[in-house]
Design a protein around this motif. Structure first.
Motif, short mmCIF file in Angstrom:
data_model
loop_
_atom_site.label_atom_id
_atom_site.label_comp_id
_atom_site.label_asym_id
_atom_site.label_seq_id
_atom_site.Cartn_x
_atom_site.Cartn_y
_atom_site.Cartn_z
N ASN A 1 0.93 -1.20 0.07
CA ASN A 1 -0.13 0.05 0.12
C ASN A 1 0.71 1.24 -0.18
O ASN A 1 0.62 2.35 0.54
CB ASN A 1 -0.79 0.04 1.20
N LYS A 2 2.20 1.15 -0.70
CA LYS A 2 2.97 2.35 -0.69
C LYS A 2 2.13 3.68 -1.44
O LYS A 2 1.69 3.26 -2.44
CB LYS A 2 4.31 1.86 -1.43
N PRO A 3 2.10 4.93 -0.68
CA PRO A 3 1.50 5.73 -1.58
C PRO A 3 2.25 6.14 -2.67
O PRO A 3 3.34 6.12 -2.85
CB PRO A 3 1.60 6.98 -0.11
N SER A 4 1.48 6.60 -3.53
CA SER A 4 2.07 7.15 -4.90
C SER A 4 2.85 8.40 -4.76
O SER A 4 4.05 8.48 -5.77
CB SER A 4 0.82 7.46 -5.97
N GLY A 5 2.76 9.07 -3.91
CA GLY A 5 3.63 10.35 -3.70
C GLY A 5 5.03 9.89 -3.01
O GLY A 5 5.80 10.90 -2.72
N ALA A 6 5.16 8.77 -2.56
CA ALA A 6 6.44 8.42 -1.79
C ALA A 6 7.72 8.43 -2.62
O ALA A 6 7.53 7.75 -3.75
CB ALA A 6 6.36 7.24 -0.90
N LYS A 7 8.58 9.20 -2.39
CA LYS A 7 9.69 9.25 -3.02
C LYS A 7 11.07 8.61 -2.49
O LYS A 7 11.04 8.77 -1.18
CB LYS A 7 9.93 10.62 -3.65
#
Length: 355
Positions: free
Chosen positions: A316-322
Protein backbone atom coordinates in the motif's frame (compact mmCIF):
# COMPACT_ATOMS: atom_id res chain seq x y z
CA UNK A 1 27.07 103.15 45.11
CA UNK A 2 27.22 101.89 41.50
CA UNK A 3 29.33 98.97 42.59
CA UNK A 4 26.91 98.11 45.37
CA UNK A 5 23.94 98.29 42.98
CA UNK A 6 25.70 96.03 40.47
CA UNK A 7 26.52 93.53 43.17
CA UNK A 8 22.93 93.51 44.41
CA UNK A 9 21.56 93.01 40.88
CA UNK A 10 23.93 90.12 40.12
CA UNK A 11 23.11 88.40 43.41
CA UNK A 12 19.39 88.80 42.86
CA UNK A 13 19.61 87.32 39.34
CA UNK A 14 21.56 84.29 40.59
CA UNK A 15 19.07 83.73 43.38
CA UNK A 16 16.14 84.08 40.97
CA UNK A 17 17.67 81.44 38.60
CA UNK A 18 18.20 79.11 41.54
CA UNK A 19 14.61 79.57 42.62
CA UNK A 20 13.29 78.84 39.12
CA UNK A 21 15.24 75.56 38.72
CA UNK A 22 14.75 74.09 42.20
CA UNK A 23 11.42 72.52 43.16
CA UNK A 24 9.84 72.34 46.61
CA UNK A 25 9.65 68.53 46.61
CA UNK A 26 13.44 68.31 45.97
CA UNK A 27 14.44 70.75 48.73
CA UNK A 28 15.25 70.17 52.35
CA UNK A 29 13.74 72.46 55.04
CA UNK A 30 16.92 74.55 55.10
CA UNK A 31 16.69 75.15 51.34
CA UNK A 32 13.02 76.03 51.61
CA UNK A 33 13.89 78.80 54.01
CA UNK A 34 16.52 79.92 51.52
CA UNK A 35 13.81 80.17 48.82
CA UNK A 36 11.67 82.41 51.06
CA UNK A 37 14.61 84.78 51.61
CA UNK A 38 15.21 84.96 47.86
CA UNK A 39 11.69 86.17 47.18
CA UNK A 40 12.03 88.84 49.89
CA UNK A 41 14.66 90.67 47.75
CA UNK A 42 11.91 92.18 45.60
CA UNK A 43 9.96 94.56 47.90
CA UNK A 44 9.18 97.03 45.10
CA UNK A 45 7.82 94.62 42.44
CA UNK A 46 4.25 95.46 41.51
CA UNK A 47 1.43 93.01 41.95
CA UNK A 48 0.90 92.73 38.16
CA UNK A 49 4.51 91.81 37.44
CA UNK A 50 4.46 89.40 40.35
CA UNK A 51 1.41 87.57 39.00
CA UNK A 52 2.94 87.36 35.48
CA UNK A 53 6.13 85.94 36.92
CA UNK A 54 4.16 83.30 38.85
CA UNK A 55 2.32 82.22 35.66
CA UNK A 56 5.58 82.00 33.73
CA UNK A 57 7.12 79.95 36.53
CA UNK A 58 4.14 77.56 36.55
CA UNK A 59 4.34 77.01 32.77
CA UNK A 60 8.10 76.41 32.92
CA UNK A 61 7.54 74.02 35.82
CA UNK A 62 4.97 71.95 33.89
CA UNK A 63 7.14 71.67 30.77
CA UNK A 64 10.37 70.76 32.47
CA UNK A 65 9.02 68.33 35.10
CA UNK A 66 9.02 65.10 32.92
CA UNK A 67 12.57 65.80 31.77
CA UNK A 68 13.76 66.35 35.33
CA UNK A 69 12.07 63.11 36.47
CA UNK A 70 13.91 61.11 33.80
CA UNK A 71 17.22 62.81 34.61
CA UNK A 72 16.73 62.20 38.32
CA UNK A 73 15.91 58.50 37.76
CA UNK A 74 18.99 58.10 35.53
CA UNK A 75 21.25 59.73 38.09
CA UNK A 76 19.83 57.54 40.86
CA UNK A 77 20.42 54.38 38.79
CA UNK A 78 23.99 55.42 38.03
CA UNK A 79 24.58 56.09 41.70
CA UNK A 80 23.32 52.60 42.64
CA UNK A 81 25.51 50.97 39.99
CA UNK A 82 28.50 52.95 41.24
CA UNK A 83 27.85 51.80 44.80
CA UNK A 84 27.60 48.13 43.68
CA UNK A 85 30.85 48.43 41.71
CA UNK A 86 32.60 49.95 44.70
CA UNK A 87 31.29 47.21 46.98
CA UNK A 88 32.44 44.51 44.52
CA UNK A 89 35.87 46.06 44.19
CA UNK A 90 36.17 46.34 47.94
CA UNK A 91 35.23 42.69 48.40
CA UNK A 92 37.62 41.57 45.69
CA UNK A 93 40.38 43.49 47.44
CA UNK A 94 39.50 41.62 50.63
CA UNK A 95 39.59 38.24 48.85
CA UNK A 96 35.77 37.68 48.82
CA UNK A 97 33.62 38.16 45.68
CA UNK A 98 29.84 37.85 45.37
CA UNK A 99 27.74 37.40 42.21
CA UNK A 100 24.16 38.48 41.69
CA UNK A 101 22.12 35.49 40.47
CA UNK A 102 18.98 36.12 38.44
CA UNK A 103 16.49 33.22 38.74
CA UNK A 104 15.56 31.70 35.33
CA UNK A 105 12.02 31.92 34.00
CA UNK A 106 9.90 28.82 34.70
CA UNK A 107 9.49 26.55 31.66
CA UNK A 108 6.09 25.63 30.33
CA UNK A 109 4.63 22.85 28.18
CA UNK A 110 7.00 20.26 26.68
CA UNK A 111 10.00 22.32 27.76
CA UNK A 112 9.08 21.61 31.39
CA UNK A 113 9.36 17.82 30.91
CA UNK A 114 12.56 16.18 32.14
CA UNK A 115 15.21 15.41 29.57
CA UNK A 116 15.55 11.86 28.30
CA UNK A 117 18.83 11.41 30.12
CA UNK A 118 17.23 12.55 33.41
CA UNK A 119 14.20 10.25 33.27
CA UNK A 120 14.21 7.32 35.65
CA UNK A 121 13.35 3.76 34.65
CA UNK A 122 12.16 0.88 36.75
CA UNK A 123 14.59 -1.80 37.86
CA UNK A 124 12.75 -4.33 35.68
CA UNK A 125 13.18 -2.18 32.57
CA UNK A 126 16.84 -1.52 33.27
CA UNK A 127 17.46 -5.24 33.58
CA UNK A 128 15.69 -6.28 30.37
CA UNK A 129 17.30 -3.39 28.52
CA UNK A 130 20.63 -5.14 28.89
CA UNK A 131 19.36 -8.03 26.78
CA UNK A 132 19.72 -6.05 23.54
CA UNK A 133 22.17 -3.57 22.06
CA UNK A 134 20.63 -0.17 21.37
CA UNK A 135 21.97 0.58 17.87
CA UNK A 136 22.36 -2.97 16.61
CA UNK A 137 20.08 -4.18 13.80
CA UNK A 138 18.69 -7.68 14.40
CA UNK A 139 17.33 -10.25 12.01
CA UNK A 140 13.67 -11.21 12.39
CA UNK A 141 14.22 -14.51 14.20
CA UNK A 142 16.54 -13.04 16.84
CA UNK A 143 14.33 -9.97 17.28
CA UNK A 144 11.19 -12.07 17.92
CA UNK A 145 13.09 -14.17 20.47
CA UNK A 146 14.29 -11.03 22.28
CA UNK A 147 10.76 -9.60 22.27
CA UNK A 148 9.44 -12.63 24.14
CA UNK A 149 12.26 -12.38 26.69
CA UNK A 150 11.60 -8.69 27.39
CA UNK A 151 7.88 -9.27 28.08
CA UNK A 152 8.32 -9.88 31.80
CA UNK A 153 5.31 -8.12 33.35
CA UNK A 154 2.53 -9.86 35.26
CA UNK A 155 0.02 -9.44 32.41
CA UNK A 156 0.22 -10.68 28.82
CA UNK A 157 1.80 -7.90 26.78
CA UNK A 158 1.02 -7.11 23.16
CA UNK A 159 3.60 -7.37 20.41
CA UNK A 160 3.93 -4.09 18.50
CA UNK A 161 5.61 -3.09 15.24
CA UNK A 162 6.62 0.51 14.49
CA UNK A 163 7.65 1.40 10.94
CA UNK A 164 9.12 4.80 10.13
CA UNK A 165 8.41 5.61 6.48
CA UNK A 166 9.70 8.29 4.13
CA UNK A 167 6.30 9.97 3.69
CA UNK A 168 4.69 13.26 4.72
CA UNK A 169 0.97 12.63 5.46
CA UNK A 170 0.06 16.31 5.13
CA UNK A 171 0.10 15.70 1.36
CA UNK A 172 -2.82 13.71 -0.05
CA UNK A 173 -0.63 11.52 -2.26
CA UNK A 174 1.54 10.49 0.69
CA UNK A 175 -1.16 9.35 3.13
CA UNK A 176 -1.29 5.73 4.20
CA UNK A 177 -4.37 4.01 5.60
CA UNK A 178 -5.20 0.34 5.05
CA UNK A 179 -5.98 -2.97 6.76
CA UNK A 180 -4.11 -6.25 7.15
CA UNK A 181 -5.43 -9.73 7.91
CA UNK A 182 -3.13 -11.30 10.50
CA UNK A 183 -3.06 -15.04 9.75
CA UNK A 184 -2.60 -16.03 13.39
CA UNK A 185 -5.06 -13.48 14.82
CA UNK A 186 -4.54 -10.66 17.30
CA UNK A 187 -5.13 -12.57 20.53
CA UNK A 188 -7.90 -10.16 21.46
CA UNK A 189 -11.67 -10.51 21.60
CA UNK A 190 -13.17 -7.94 19.23
CA UNK A 191 -16.67 -6.63 19.86
CA UNK A 192 -18.31 -5.65 16.57
CA UNK A 193 -21.32 -3.33 16.19
CA UNK A 194 -23.24 -2.99 12.91
CA UNK A 195 -25.36 -0.09 11.64
CA UNK A 196 -27.79 -1.31 8.99
CA UNK A 197 -31.45 -1.70 8.15
CA UNK A 198 -33.85 -3.91 6.22
CA UNK A 199 -32.76 -7.39 5.20
CA UNK A 200 -29.14 -6.88 6.22
CA UNK A 201 -30.29 -6.51 9.83
CA UNK A 202 -30.88 -10.27 10.15
CA UNK A 203 -27.74 -11.08 8.13
CA UNK A 204 -25.57 -9.16 10.61
CA UNK A 205 -27.12 -10.97 13.58
CA UNK A 206 -26.61 -14.38 11.99
CA UNK A 207 -22.98 -13.51 11.10
CA UNK A 208 -22.09 -13.07 14.77
CA UNK A 209 -22.30 -9.30 15.30
CA UNK A 210 -22.32 -8.36 18.98
CA UNK A 211 -24.62 -5.38 18.45
CA UNK A 212 -26.93 -4.55 15.53
CA UNK A 213 -29.08 -1.47 15.14
CA UNK A 214 -30.21 1.42 13.01
CA UNK A 215 -31.36 4.85 14.07
CA UNK A 216 -31.87 3.59 17.63
CA UNK A 217 -28.16 2.63 17.84
CA UNK A 218 -27.17 6.05 16.45
CA UNK A 219 -29.11 7.71 19.26
CA UNK A 220 -27.42 5.47 21.84
CA UNK A 221 -23.98 6.44 20.49
CA UNK A 222 -24.93 10.12 20.69
CA UNK A 223 -25.88 9.50 24.30
CA UNK A 224 -22.40 8.15 25.09
CA UNK A 225 -22.69 4.41 24.45
CA UNK A 226 -19.31 3.17 23.19
CA UNK A 227 -19.23 -0.52 24.21
CA UNK A 228 -17.72 -1.84 20.97
CA UNK A 229 -14.31 -2.13 19.28
CA UNK A 230 -15.36 -1.90 15.62
CA UNK A 231 -18.33 -0.23 13.96
CA UNK A 232 -19.43 -1.50 10.56
CA UNK A 233 -22.04 0.32 8.48
CA UNK A 234 -23.86 -0.39 5.26
CA UNK A 235 -23.61 2.32 2.55
CA UNK A 236 -27.29 3.30 2.86
CA UNK A 237 -26.70 4.25 6.53
CA UNK A 238 -23.75 6.60 5.92
CA UNK A 239 -25.84 9.82 5.53
CA UNK A 240 -27.21 9.20 9.02
CA UNK A 241 -23.83 8.12 10.42
CA UNK A 242 -22.27 11.44 9.29
CA UNK A 243 -23.72 13.14 12.37
CA UNK A 244 -21.50 10.91 14.55
CA UNK A 245 -18.25 12.18 13.05
CA UNK A 246 -17.28 14.36 16.02
CA UNK A 247 -17.89 11.46 18.42
CA UNK A 248 -16.41 8.52 16.51
CA UNK A 249 -13.65 10.33 14.58
CA UNK A 250 -11.29 11.08 17.52
CA UNK A 251 -11.66 7.45 18.71
CA UNK A 252 -10.83 5.96 15.31
CA UNK A 253 -14.24 4.24 15.10
CA UNK A 254 -15.81 6.18 12.22
CA UNK A 255 -16.77 3.77 9.40
CA UNK A 256 -14.57 4.21 6.34
CA UNK A 257 -14.40 2.34 3.02
CA UNK A 258 -10.58 2.28 3.13
CA UNK A 259 -10.71 0.54 6.50
CA UNK A 260 -13.26 -2.00 5.28
CA UNK A 261 -15.91 -0.83 7.74
CA UNK A 262 -18.30 0.48 5.04
CA UNK A 263 -19.35 -2.48 2.93
CA UNK A 264 -22.32 -4.26 1.42
CA UNK A 265 -20.94 -7.68 2.42
CA UNK A 266 -21.46 -7.30 6.15
CA UNK A 267 -21.08 -11.02 7.12
CA UNK A 268 -17.61 -11.18 5.52
CA UNK A 269 -16.51 -7.94 7.24
CA UNK A 270 -17.65 -9.28 10.61
CA UNK A 271 -15.78 -12.55 10.10
CA UNK A 272 -12.55 -10.75 9.10
CA UNK A 273 -12.50 -8.44 12.10
CA UNK A 274 -13.36 -11.29 14.44
CA UNK A 275 -10.55 -13.38 13.00
CA UNK A 276 -7.80 -10.78 13.19
CA UNK A 277 -8.16 -7.96 10.69
CA UNK A 278 -6.25 -4.87 11.86
CA UNK A 279 -6.59 -1.32 10.60
CA UNK A 280 -3.51 0.92 10.52
CA UNK A 281 -2.58 4.39 9.35
CA UNK A 282 0.50 6.63 9.31
CA UNK A 283 0.57 9.33 11.97
CA UNK A 284 1.58 12.93 11.24
CA UNK A 285 5.28 12.05 11.53
CA UNK A 286 5.05 9.22 8.98
CA UNK A 287 5.24 6.34 11.50
CA UNK A 288 2.93 3.32 11.32
CA UNK A 289 2.04 1.48 14.56
CA UNK A 290 0.63 -2.05 14.21
CA UNK A 291 -0.09 -4.61 16.96
CA UNK A 292 0.64 -8.08 15.55
CA UNK A 293 -0.19 -10.45 18.37
CA UNK A 294 0.50 -11.25 22.00
CA UNK A 295 3.77 -12.00 23.74
CA UNK A 296 2.52 -15.53 24.63
CA UNK A 297 2.22 -16.43 20.93
CA UNK A 298 4.77 -18.84 19.56
CA UNK A 299 7.72 -17.37 17.69
CA UNK A 300 6.42 -18.84 14.42
CA UNK A 301 3.00 -17.21 14.85
CA UNK A 302 4.50 -13.83 15.69
CA UNK A 303 6.82 -14.07 12.71
CA UNK A 304 3.93 -14.90 10.35
CA UNK A 305 1.87 -11.95 11.61
CA UNK A 306 4.82 -9.55 11.39
CA UNK A 307 5.59 -10.52 7.80
CA UNK A 308 1.92 -10.06 6.87
CA UNK A 309 2.04 -6.53 8.31
CA UNK A 310 5.29 -5.73 6.46
CA UNK A 311 3.92 -6.96 3.13
CA UNK A 312 0.72 -4.93 3.61
CA UNK A 313 2.62 -1.71 4.29
CA UNK A 314 4.85 -2.37 1.28
CA UNK A 315 1.89 -3.16 -1.00
CA UNK A 316 0.00 0.00 0.00
CA UNK A 317 2.92 2.35 -0.65
CA UNK A 318 1.53 5.85 -1.41
CA UNK A 319 1.98 7.10 -4.96
CA UNK A 320 3.69 10.28 -3.74
CA UNK A 321 6.39 8.48 -1.74
CA UNK A 322 9.83 9.21 -3.20
CA UNK A 323 13.29 7.85 -2.49
CA UNK A 324 13.90 5.20 0.18
CA UNK A 325 10.47 4.13 1.47
CA UNK A 326 11.56 2.33 4.65
CA UNK A 327 13.61 4.47 7.04
CA UNK A 328 13.62 2.17 10.05
CA UNK A 329 11.64 -0.65 11.67
CA UNK A 330 11.35 -1.63 15.34
CA UNK A 331 9.37 -4.18 17.32
CA UNK A 332 8.73 -4.30 21.06
CA UNK A 333 6.43 -5.58 23.75
CA UNK A 334 3.97 -3.19 25.37
CA UNK A 335 6.25 -2.48 28.36
CA UNK A 336 9.61 -3.40 26.88
CA UNK A 337 12.45 -1.68 25.01
CA UNK A 338 12.44 -1.38 21.23
CA UNK A 339 14.43 -3.81 19.07
CA UNK A 340 15.76 -2.43 15.79
CA UNK A 341 15.28 -4.57 12.69
CA UNK A 342 17.47 -4.94 9.63
CA UNK A 343 15.02 -3.56 7.04
CA UNK A 344 16.78 -5.10 4.01
CA UNK A 345 16.73 -8.56 5.57
CA UNK A 346 13.13 -7.98 6.73
CA UNK A 347 11.88 -7.19 3.21
CA UNK A 348 13.68 -10.17 1.68
CA UNK A 349 12.71 -12.66 4.39
CA UNK A 350 10.66 -15.67 3.36
CA UNK A 351 8.82 -18.01 5.70
CA UNK A 352 9.87 -21.67 5.74
CA UNK A 353 7.56 -23.94 3.79
CA UNK A 354 6.35 -25.72 6.95
CA UNK A 355 5.35 -22.47 8.70
Amino acid sequence: MATAACTTTTSSLMLTYAASTVHPQDLTPSLLSFKTKTLSLYPLVSERKSSNWVKFYAQTEAKSRPCRVVVAATLAAEAEVGEEVEETEGEEGGGVATAILIPPKPKKGKAALPLKRDRTRSKRFLEIQKLREIKKEYDLGTAISLLKKTASTKFVESAEAHFRLNIDPKYNDQQLRATVNLPKGTGQTVKVAVLTQGEKFDEAKNAGADLVGGEDLIQQIKGGYMEFDKLIASPDMMPKVASLGKILGPRGLMPNPKAGTVTTDIPQAIAEFKKGKVEYRADKTGIVHIPFGKADFSEEDLLANLLAAVKSVEANKPSGAKGVYWKSAHICSSMGPSIRLNTREMLDYKLPSNA
